[in-house]
Design a protein around this motif. Structure first.
Motif, PDB file in Angstrom:
ATOM      1  N   TYR A   1       0.862  -1.172   0.000  1.00 37.16           N
ATOM      2  CA  TYR A   1       0.000   0.000   0.000  1.00 37.16           C
ATOM      3  C   TYR A   1       0.908   1.235   0.000  1.00 37.16           C
ATOM      4  N   LEU A   2       0.495   2.259  -0.739  1.00 35.16           N
ATOM      5  CA  LEU A   2       1.213   3.537  -0.739  1.00 35.16           C
ATOM      6  C   LEU A   2       0.248   4.642  -0.330  1.00 35.16           C
TER       7      LEU A   2
ATOM      8  N   THR B   1      -4.605  10.817   6.514  1.00 34.57           N
ATOM      9  CA  THR B   1      -3.874   9.962   7.455  1.00 34.57           C
ATOM     10  C   THR B   1      -4.740   8.772   7.829  1.00 34.57           C
ATOM     11  N   GLY B   2      -4.083   7.629   7.857  1.00 33.83           N
ATOM     12  CA  GLY B   2      -4.819   6.408   8.162  1.00 33.83           C
ATOM     13  C   GLY B   2      -3.941   5.403   8.835  1.00 33.83           C
ATOM     14  N   GLY B   3      -4.429   4.217   8.880  1.00 35.66           N
ATOM     15  CA  GLY B   3      -3.672   3.130   9.477  1.00 35.66           C
ATOM     16  C   GLY B   3      -3.972   1.841   8.762  1.00 35.66           C
TER      17      GLY B   3
ATOM     18  N   MET C   1      -0.155   5.344   8.425  1.00 43.40           N
ATOM     19  CA  MET C   1      -0.038   5.602   6.989  1.00 43.40           C
ATOM     20  C   MET C   1      -0.320   7.073   6.700  1.00 43.40           C
ATOM     21  N   SER C   2       0.545   7.688   5.898  1.00 42.55           N
ATOM     22  CA  SER C   2       0.309   9.055   5.431  1.00 42.55           C
ATOM     23  C   SER C   2       0.943   9.163   4.046  1.00 42.55           C
TER      24      SER C   2
ATOM     25  N   THR D   1       4.068   6.997   2.624  1.00 38.65           N
ATOM     26  CA  THR D   1       4.361   5.773   3.377  1.00 38.65           C
ATOM     27  C   THR D   1       4.028   4.541   2.550  1.00 38.65           C
ATOM     28  N   ILE D   2       4.952   3.584   2.505  1.00 36.93           N
ATOM     29  CA  ILE D   2       4.643   2.277   1.937  1.00 36.93           C
ATOM     30  C   ILE D   2       4.372   1.328   3.092  1.00 36.93           C
ATOM     31  N   GLY D   3       3.187   0.762   3.108  1.00 34.37           N
ATOM     32  CA  GLY D   3       2.850  -0.252   4.102  1.00 34.37           C
ATOM     33  C   GLY D   3       3.027  -1.615   3.462  1.00 34.37           C
TER      34      GLY D   3
END
Ligand code: F6R
Ligand code: ZN
Length: 186
Positions: free
Chosen positions: A99-100, A105-107, A121-122, A125-127
């Motif tokens: 995920y990118l 803003t999230g999680g 995550m913002s 950010t790569i999750g």
């Protein structure tokens, strides 16, 4: 279907428009049965037209060896304090996914059946979602949509029943201006 030729896909991070466009999916409360902690509050809102999240896909198909992509936008909001979120799923053929973060803003809540993990995550950010971890996304902002790009193996599949059966290990609940993770059952 003939093999795909190389092609370019553009997306607009501000609107989630993908060009060329593939399927678009819209999730409202009625589509999220059995997922929120407060089932009474969910019943009362199940007829609501409000969009909880939408998913804009590119035309790359979910077939073996391909790498489909989609952009998910989660509205800001909560149900009895539980932050707006995706259904969450497990990939029946365990494979990784990335995920990118694009806007807001999230999680990323992950659960392997025993242990849960949370990634903030913002934009930028790569999750990383390792094989075998169920995943759900959450918007932690009270007033801004959270948007991210997902890239996943086309043969991974999507199992939504797994989350109904096993939960996600934790829930993200509003706490003042922030949020906290609480035990899934609590
Ligand atoms: C694909 C993926 C994402 C989600 C999307 C919606 O493997 O993880 O594209 O599909 O964020 O969430 P779900 O599928 O849980 O409703
Ligand atoms: Zn996935």
């Amino acid at each position: 279907t003939p093999p795909l030729r190389p092609f370019q896909i553009t997306f607009d991070a501000a609107t989630a428009v993908v060009d060329p466009a593939g399927p678009v999916l819209t999730r409202r409360m009625a589509d999220l049965e059995g997922l929120f902690r407060d089932q009474r509050a969910w019943q009362e809102l199940r007829g609501s037209e409000k969009v909880v999240y939408s998913v804009h896909s590119s035309p790359v198909p979910e077939t073996p060896r391909e790498l489909p992509q989609s952009i998910t936008t989660i509205s800001p909001g909560e149900l009895s304090g539980e932050l707006f979120m995706t259904k969450g799923h497990q990939h029946p053929d365990p494979q990784g996914e990335i995920y990118l973060g694009l806007t807001g803003t999230g999680g990323l809540l992950l659960f392997d059946g025993a242990e849960h993990a949370w990634l903030d995550m913002s934009p930028g950010t790569i999750g990383y979602i390792p094989p075998g971890w169920a995943h759900r996304s959450v918007n932690v902002s009270a007033d801004e949509p959270y948007r991210f790009l997902a890239v996943y193996p086309g043969s991974a599949g999507h199992d939504y029943q797994w989350v109904l059966d096993h939960g996600m290990g934790a829930r993200a609940v509003r706490l003042g201006d922030a949020f906290e993770l609480v035990p899934y059952g609590g």
